[in-house]
Design a protein around this motif. Structure first.
Motif, PDB file in Angstrom:
ATOM      1  N   ALA A 156      90.886  26.092  41.607  1.00 32.93           N
ATOM      2  CA  ALA A 156      92.325  26.363  41.732  1.00 32.93           C
ATOM      3  C   ALA A 156      92.864  27.132  40.523  1.00 32.93           C
ATOM      4  O   ALA A 156      93.655  28.064  40.672  1.00 32.93           O
ATOM      5  CB  ALA A 156      93.088  25.052  41.897  1.00 32.93           C
ATOM      6  N   LYS A 157      92.423  26.782  39.330  1.00 34.26           N
ATOM      7  CA  LYS A 157      92.948  27.426  38.112  1.00 34.26           C
ATOM      8  C   LYS A 157      92.200  28.697  37.740  1.00 34.26           C
ATOM      9  O   LYS A 157      92.722  29.515  36.993  1.00 34.26           O
ATOM     10  CB  LYS A 157      92.881  26.440  36.943  1.00 34.26           C
ATOM     11  N   LYS A 158      90.980  28.857  38.190  1.00 35.64           N
ATOM     12  CA  LYS A 158      90.110  30.016  37.908  1.00 35.64           C
ATOM     13  C   LYS A 158      89.636  30.085  36.447  1.00 35.64           C
ATOM     14  O   LYS A 158      88.565  30.578  36.170  1.00 35.64           O
ATOM     15  CB  LYS A 158      90.779  31.357  38.259  1.00 35.64           C
ATOM     16  N   ASN A 159      90.436  29.635  35.511  1.00 32.84           N
ATOM     17  CA  ASN A 159      90.075  29.714  34.097  1.00 32.84           C
ATOM     18  C   ASN A 159      90.626  28.473  33.385  1.00 32.84           C
ATOM     19  O   ASN A 159      91.840  28.247  33.389  1.00 32.84           O
ATOM     20  CB  ASN A 159      90.665  30.989  33.489  1.00 32.84           C
ATOM     21  N   VAL A 160      89.752  27.685  32.779  1.00 29.81           N
ATOM     22  CA  VAL A 160      90.160  26.466  32.099  1.00 29.81           C
ATOM     23  C   VAL A 160      89.616  26.507  30.671  1.00 29.81           C
ATOM     24  O   VAL A 160      88.450  26.825  30.459  1.00 29.81           O
ATOM     25  CB  VAL A 160      89.606  25.205  32.827  1.00 29.81           C
ATOM     26  N   LYS A 161      90.477  26.190  29.721  1.00 28.39           N
ATOM     27  CA  LYS A 161      90.056  26.114  28.324  1.00 28.39           C
ATOM     28  C   LYS A 161      90.263  24.685  27.843  1.00 28.39           C
ATOM     29  O   LYS A 161      91.317  24.093  28.090  1.00 28.39           O
ATOM     30  CB  LYS A 161      90.834  27.083  27.458  1.00 28.39           C
ATOM     31  N   ILE A 162      89.253  24.167  27.155  1.00 28.71           N
ATOM     32  CA  ILE A 162      89.321  22.811  26.630  1.00 28.71           C
ATOM     33  C   ILE A 162      89.013  22.861  25.137  1.00 28.71           C
ATOM     34  O   ILE A 162      88.001  23.429  24.726  1.00 28.71           O
ATOM     35  CB  ILE A 162      88.311  21.880  27.328  1.00 28.71           C
ATOM     36  N   GLU A 163      89.891  22.267  24.354  1.00 29.59           N
ATOM     37  CA  GLU A 163      89.655  22.126  22.917  1.00 29.59           C
ATOM     38  C   GLU A 163      89.958  20.676  22.580  1.00 29.59           C
ATOM     39  O   GLU A 163      91.096  20.231  22.710  1.00 29.59           O
ATOM     40  CB  GLU A 163      90.550  23.084  22.138  1.00 29.59           C
ATOM     41  N   ASP A 164      88.919  19.944  22.180  1.00 32.27           N
ATOM     42  CA  ASP A 164      89.080  18.513  21.957  1.00 32.27           C
ATOM     43  C   ASP A 164      87.942  18.029  21.065  1.00 32.27           C
ATOM     44  O   ASP A 164      87.142  18.828  20.589  1.00 32.27           O
ATOM     45  CB  ASP A 164      89.061  17.784  23.305  1.00 32.27           C
ATOM     46  N   TYR A 165      87.866  16.728  20.886  1.00 35.99           N
ATOM     47  CA  TYR A 165      86.787  16.127  20.099  1.00 35.99           C
ATOM     48  C   TYR A 165      85.901  15.271  20.995  1.00 35.99           C
ATOM     49  O   TYR A 165      86.412  14.501  21.813  1.00 35.99           O
ATOM     50  CB  TYR A 165      87.355  15.269  18.968  1.00 35.99           C
ATOM     51  N   TYR A 166      84.603  15.456  20.835  1.00 32.38           N
ATOM     52  CA  TYR A 166      83.636  14.578  21.500  1.00 32.38           C
ATOM     53  C   TYR A 166      83.373  13.444  20.528  1.00 32.38           C
ATOM     54  O   TYR A 166      82.878  13.668  19.421  1.00 32.38           O
ATOM     55  CB  TYR A 166      82.345  15.340  21.826  1.00 32.38           C
ATOM     56  N   GLU A 167      83.707  12.242  20.921  1.00 27.88           N
ATOM     57  CA  GLU A 167      83.613  11.102  20.016  1.00 27.88           C
ATOM     58  C   GLU A 167      82.347  10.301  20.264  1.00 27.88           C
ATOM     59  O   GLU A 167      82.004   9.990  21.410  1.00 27.88           O
ATOM     60  CB  GLU A 167      84.854  10.237  20.164  1.00 27.88           C
TER      61      GLU A 167
END
Length: 183
Positions: free
Chosen positions: A12-23
């Motif tokens: 649905a979004k075609k482009n997703v950006k994720i910026e987070d921490y893997y804990e």
């Protein structure tokens, strides 16, 4: 779980950006299990949907506590991995006429969500060196008594002297010892 992404949301979004921490408190690499500094890794991921294919790319970085392979002192080891994956949602794998090297990191996928945690861990494991040293010129340990040669670079132990004496130079060693005893 925050690292599982629904395929219908990506489409649905075609482009997703994720910026987070893997804990994670610890991480298992091919050389052992290590404590994660600050209990997290920084993650940046870009996910793009096009032509029944989901392309995942990004990076993960952080630090772990690991002993040096030469001197065994605990040291901080940086890890920086590249996240790469292509999920083919349309085709089925055809292994009859293809070899493993021709697959080119394509994941044939028939599910409702993608678990990005697998890609994060894969990037960390691949980026970890087989041999890690605390510094390039680490001297390691004395092979005879285990003394840290970084802390005591002029270290000489009896076991080392006995093992390393060339019979042709025994008289010179005795002369050296006599001269040291006089001073």
């Amino acid at each position: 779980m925050k690292w599982k992404i629904k395929i219908k949301d990506i489409i649905a979004k075609k482009n997703v950006k994720i910026e987070d921490y893997y804990e994670s408190e610890y991480i298992e690499l091919h050389t052992g299990t290590y404590k994660v500094i600050d209990k997290r890794f920084k993650v940046k991921i870009s996910i793009v949907f096009t032509d029944d294919t989901i392309v995942v790319g990004g990076y993960v970085s952080g630090k772990v506590e690991r002993p040096c392979d030469r001197c065994l002192e605990m040291t901080v080891m940086p890890l920086e991995g590249t996240i790469e994956a292509v999920y083919d949602l349309k085709n089925e794998p055809n292994f009859k006429n293809s070899e493993i090297e021709n697959l080119k990191n394509v994941i044939y996928y028939k599910g409702e969500e993608i678990d990005l945690e697998e890609r994060i861990l894969e990037a960390l494991v691949v980026s970890a060196p087989d041999v890690f040293v605390c510094k390039e010129d680490c001297k390691g340990l004395c092979p005879f008594c285990g003394e840290n040669l970084n802390e005591n670079p002029d270290h000489v132990c009896k076991e080392m002297e006995v093992f390393n004496i060339d019979p042709r130079f025994e008289k010179l060693l005795k002369l050296k010892e006599e001269m040291q005893n006089k001073n």
